[in-house]
Design a protein around this motif. Structure first.
Motif, mmCIF file in Angstrom:
data_model
loop_
_atom_site.group_PDB
_atom_site.id
_atom_site.type_symbol
_atom_site.label_atom_id
_atom_site.label_comp_id
_atom_site.label_asym_id
_atom_site.label_seq_id
_atom_site.Cartn_x
_atom_site.Cartn_y
_atom_site.Cartn_z
ATOM 1 N N ALA A 109 0.730 -1.154 0.023
ATOM 2 C CA ALA A 109 -0.126 -0.031 -0.084
ATOM 3 C C ALA A 109 0.698 1.276 -0.108
ATOM 4 C CB ALA A 109 -0.825 0.123 1.061
ATOM 5 N N LEU A 110 1.944 1.327 0.952
ATOM 6 C CA LEU A 110 2.835 2.301 0.782
ATOM 7 C C LEU A 110 3.481 2.838 -0.454
ATOM 8 C CD1 LEU A 110 4.396 2.381 4.567
ATOM 9 C CD2 LEU A 110 2.464 3.870 3.477
ATOM 10 N N ALA A 111 4.003 1.794 -0.868
ATOM 11 C CA ALA A 111 4.722 1.764 -2.326
ATOM 12 C C ALA A 111 4.009 2.210 -3.165
ATOM 13 C CB ALA A 111 5.670 0.527 -2.664
ATOM 14 N N ALA A 112 2.628 1.721 -3.429
ATOM 15 C CA ALA A 112 1.655 2.145 -4.361
ATOM 16 C C ALA A 112 1.299 3.581 -4.139
ATOM 17 C CB ALA A 112 0.457 1.324 -4.425
ATOM 18 N N TRP A 113 1.077 4.071 -3.038
ATOM 19 C CA TRP A 113 0.737 5.508 -2.674
ATOM 20 C C TRP A 113 2.015 6.267 -3.004
ATOM 21 C CZ3 TRP A 113 3.416 8.045 1.419
ATOM 22 C CH2 TRP A 113 3.175 9.215 1.695
ATOM 23 N N ARG A 114 3.332 6.073 -2.614
ATOM 24 C CA ARG A 114 4.327 6.828 -2.685
ATOM 25 C C ARG A 114 4.670 7.041 -4.370
ATOM 26 N NH1 ARG A 114 10.504 4.778 -1.284
ATOM 27 N NH2 ARG A 114 9.769 3.421 -2.948
ATOM 28 N N ARG A 164 3.536 14.890 -7.798
ATOM 29 C CA ARG A 164 4.146 15.993 -7.474
ATOM 30 C C ARG A 164 5.683 16.246 -8.248
ATOM 31 N NH1 ARG A 164 4.590 14.389 -1.070
ATOM 32 N NH2 ARG A 164 6.449 15.611 -1.408
ATOM 33 N N ASP A 165 6.127 15.461 -9.289
ATOM 34 C CA ASP A 165 6.982 15.248 -9.985
ATOM 35 C C ASP A 165 8.222 15.389 -9.214
ATOM 36 O OD1 ASP A 165 8.481 14.826 -12.204
ATOM 37 O OD2 ASP A 165 8.373 16.915 -13.011
ATOM 38 N N VAL A 166 8.568 14.594 -8.248
ATOM 39 C CA VAL A 166 9.671 14.513 -7.241
ATOM 40 C C VAL A 166 10.081 12.907 -7.283
ATOM 41 C CG1 VAL A 166 9.052 16.584 -5.903
ATOM 42 C CG2 VAL A 166 8.295 14.308 -5.162
ATOM 43 N N PRO A 167 11.387 12.699 -6.890
ATOM 44 C CA PRO A 167 11.826 11.398 -6.616
ATOM 45 C C PRO A 167 10.985 10.757 -5.493
ATOM 46 C CG PRO A 167 13.706 12.864 -7.014
ATOM 47 C CD PRO A 167 12.530 13.655 -6.812
ATOM 48 N N ARG A 168 10.890 9.295 -5.969
ATOM 49 C CA ARG A 168 10.436 8.554 -4.774
ATOM 50 C C ARG A 168 10.790 8.669 -3.497
ATOM 51 N NH1 ARG A 168 10.932 5.045 -9.216
ATOM 52 N NH2 ARG A 168 9.055 4.521 -10.056
ATOM 53 N N GLN A 169 12.049 8.867 -3.202
ATOM 54 C CA GLN A 169 12.718 8.990 -1.957
ATOM 55 C C GLN A 169 12.417 10.225 -1.389
ATOM 56 O OE1 GLN A 169 14.500 6.584 -0.463
ATOM 57 N NE2 GLN A 169 14.343 5.151 -2.282
ATOM 58 N N ARG A 170 12.194 11.293 -2.141
ATOM 59 C CA ARG A 170 11.582 12.610 -1.520
ATOM 60 C C ARG A 170 10.403 12.454 -1.084
ATOM 61 N NH1 ARG A 170 13.887 17.215 -4.141
ATOM 62 N NH2 ARG A 170 16.119 17.052 -4.458
ATOM 63 N N VAL A 171 9.494 11.518 -1.253
ATOM 64 C CA VAL A 171 8.205 11.324 -0.632
ATOM 65 C C VAL A 171 8.336 10.672 0.718
ATOM 66 C CG1 VAL A 171 5.814 10.437 -0.704
ATOM 67 C CG2 VAL A 171 6.957 11.419 -2.941
ATOM 68 N N VAL A 172 8.921 9.435 0.726
ATOM 69 C CA VAL A 172 9.376 8.676 1.864
ATOM 70 C C VAL A 172 10.233 7.797 1.357
ATOM 71 C CG1 VAL A 172 7.150 7.031 1.420
ATOM 72 C CG2 VAL A 172 8.429 7.261 3.723
ATOM 73 N N LYS A 173 11.599 7.508 2.259
ATOM 74 C CA LYS A 173 12.597 6.582 1.952
ATOM 75 C C LYS A 173 12.235 5.292 2.219
ATOM 76 C CE LYS A 173 16.218 10.048 3.191
ATOM 77 N NZ LYS A 173 16.440 10.087 1.652
ATOM 78 N N ASP A 174 12.914 4.383 1.239
ATOM 79 C CA ASP A 174 12.730 3.000 1.359
ATOM 80 C C ASP A 174 12.731 2.418 2.910
ATOM 81 O OD1 ASP A 174 12.499 2.962 -1.228
ATOM 82 O OD2 ASP A 174 14.272 1.936 -1.851
#
Length: 387
Positions: free
Chosen positions: A217-222, A229-239
């Motif tokens: 769920a978190l990976a899909a939401w991220r 937002r056109d930002v890298p995934r890690q900017r939303v939440v890190k692995d």
């Protein structure tokens, strides 16, 4: 050295390129701070024609470029094509076709695994390229003569490289090997992964279905957040934060704030609030709706030694055929063949790879083929014939 920033000039050069049977293509882009790469420069060449196109110019419409990329009569030649194709797909909603990737072709022709463009140019043409402009900020204008010269070299020398590799593939009757690879490279699903599958890119650190539900769920939401937002995934939440959240299952901001992988104070942000809603939904799933844990394939005892033998066989066959081992089989392929034999669903056991390597690998696993030292070299032999 001229940079095309005018629509009429772009139309004119594309019309010339469309007269050629092939066009070499490269792009320069920036993606450090965005989800989608920012296209900054397009380089193209064909015999007698070169073009440097500025996609950042105010009055440029790239429709003619996308028309060329879709032209079935013109082969699009890239080196390490995946990122370039991703850019074309994102901006033009299409996949270039037909495509010839010189990095893949070079592996088939024995130039080693993932050979770089400058290495390949030097081996084929004898020219040593100046790569000092490699880490340029391509968004900056104006671009210097040196930058444009560097960029154009990425497609002009590619003409000779392409012609050489194409000839080699035809001479060795291996053109169909490359065709199979290009089918995967030009598949739309390669560049349009669904956010619900984003969890598959993560290294699994979960132990039970509830943790897997949170990770999925978190990976899909991220992924959706990063795209929007056109930002890298890690900017939303890190692995690492996804893994810790899955294991700890925080239901409120206080519990989230106690985690080591999240920044101090982040738990009070709107992003954290959306994340907690996702986590609580996953935690409240009924048992029967929880995802099934991926099956762990336990390799049989002794399969590690079998993998090592398969590696030796792979190297022998790769040297004999004059190809990079990576083209024939991956390490994962070898492990599955060692553990599952004929039942292994791997690329090495299908198409031309099976003919060249896979069938021989299965014979080794079944004990029909052996390896031995002979005149200080390792050679393969048929055991039945030897007996």
């Amino acid at each position: 050295m001229h940079l095309i920033q005018d629509q009429a000039e772009l139309e004119a050069v594309i019309a010339k390129l469309e007269q050629s049977s092939f066009v070499t293509v490269d792009t320069e882009f920036i993606r450090e701070t965005t989800f989608w790469p920012i296209l900054c420069l397009i380089q193209m060449a064909a015999p007698g024609v070169t073009a440097l196109v500025d996609p950042l110019a105010k009055n440029i419409d790239l429709a003619p470029f996308f028309r060329l990329m879709a032209n079935e009569k013109v082969t699009k030649v890239f080196h390490a094509a995946r990122q370039d194709i991703e850019i074309v797909f994102h901006l033009g909603d299409m996949i270039p076709h037909p495509v010839f990737d010189t990095q893949v072709a070079a592996m088939v022709c024995g130039f080693g695994d993932s050979v770089s463009y400058d290495q390949l140019v030097q081996k084929v043409t004898g020219t040593r390229l100046d790569k000092s402009s490699r880490f340029t900020d391509w968004r900056h204008r104006p671009l210097s003569h040196k930058q444009l010269e560097y960029a154009l070299a990425d497609v002009t020398y590619l003409i000779e490289v392409y012609e050489y590799l194409r000839t080699e593939l035809e001479r060795e009757d291996r053109a169909h090997w490359l065709t199979e690879e290009m089918d995967v490279l030009t598949a739309r699903e390669t560049y349009d992964p669904h956010p619900d599958d984003a969890w598959k890119r993560l290294k699994m650190r979960v132990r039970k279905p509830q943790e897997l539900a949170i990770v999925q769920a978190l990976a899909a939401w991220r992924d959706r957040e990063a795209r929007e937002r056109d930002v890298p995934r890690q900017r939303v939440v890190k692995d690492d934060a996804i893994y810790e959240i899955a294991q700890q299952g925080p239901r409120d901001s206080q519990a989230l704030g106690r985690l080591r992988s999240t920044p101090k104070g982040w738990e009070r942000s709107s992003t954290a609030a959306a994340l907690l809603e996702i986590v609580n939904q996953a935690l409240d799933l009924p048992k029967e709706q929880l995802p099934k844990m991926p099956k762990q394939v336990h390799q049989p005892e002794g399969s590690g030694a079998a993998v090592e033998l398969l590696k030796v066989l792979l190297k022998l066959i790769a040297e004999k055929e004059g190809v990079a081992p990576k083209v024939l089989a991956s390490g994962d392929d070898l492990e599955k063949i060692a553990g599952e034999g004929e039942n292994a669903t791997v690329p090495a056991l299908s198409g031309w790879r099976r003919e060249v390597f896979g069938e021989r690998a299965l014979q080794l696993v079944r004990g029909e083929v052996g390896l031995k030292f002979e005149k200080r070299r390792i050679v393969e032999f048929d055991i039945a014939a030897a007996e």
